[in-house]
Design an enzyme around this catalytic site. Structure first.
Site, mmCIF file in Angstrom:
data_model
loop_
_atom_site.group_PDB
_atom_site.id
_atom_site.type_symbol
_atom_site.label_atom_id
_atom_site.label_comp_id
_atom_site.label_asym_id
_atom_site.label_seq_id
_atom_site.Cartn_x
_atom_site.Cartn_y
_atom_site.Cartn_z
ATOM 1 N N CYS A 1 -35.280 12.193 -34.834
ATOM 2 C CA CYS A 1 -34.913 10.770 -34.815
ATOM 3 C C CYS A 1 -33.558 10.547 -35.499
ATOM 4 C CB CYS A 1 -36.022 9.986 -35.518
ATOM 5 S SG CYS A 1 -35.617 8.278 -35.918
ATOM 6 N N CYS B 1 -33.519 7.935 -38.229
ATOM 7 C CA CYS B 1 -34.212 8.476 -39.410
ATOM 8 C C CYS B 1 -33.258 9.330 -40.246
ATOM 9 C CB CYS B 1 -35.422 9.316 -38.996
ATOM 10 S SG CYS B 1 -36.696 8.423 -38.100
#
Length: 143
Positions: free
Chosen positions: A61, A64
């Protein structure tokens, strides 16, 4: 039991409680990086700290990965007041499912094991701090 011995027993209990609180506070102050959370340890870890921010993330991600250094920095800056944890949703789907995490990054703030706030998406440091300060202002434990 005489009144004096009862008072002494109460005093001893209170001293032990104060010593435990001081030890707990010192232990929390020493946590300067996010703790690793899993399906197996999640309940125990979130319950053991007065306030913990959990970062639900995955290695693939991009957002993230953008939030990760902010979480690391905040863990250092808020040591002694807030503990930070990271839970990889790919490796730990049970906890992520329990809390209905469908988008990552998702950050949840827990007080004494109970979810009290949520942040969804890659937010800037100031937005995360605002949520933390809001929770800290309502916490007399280590605020």
């Amino acid at each position: 039991m005489s009144d004096d011995s009862e008072l002494e027993a109460i005093r001893q209990r209170k001293m032990a409680e104060l010593q435990k609180m001081a030890a707990d506070k010192a232990a929390i102050a020493s946590i300067t990086q996010p703790v690793h959370l899993t399906d197996a340890n999640f309940a125990g870890e979130t319950a053991k700290y007065p306030i913990i921010l959990v970062d639900f993330w995955a290695p693939w991600c991009g957002p993230c990965r953008m939030v990760a250094p902010v979480i690391d920095q905040l863990a250092k800056e808020y040591a002694g007041r807030v503990v930070f944890g990271k839970l990889n949703v790919d490796e730990n789907p049970r906890v992520a499912g329990t809390f209905g995490v469908q988008s990552i990054p998702t950050m949840m703030i827990f007080k004494a094991g109970k979810a009290v706030d949520i942040i969804v998406g890659a937010m800037p440091k100031g937005a995360i701090e605002a949520k933390l300060k809001q929770q800290l202002s309502g916490s007399s434990i280590y605020g």
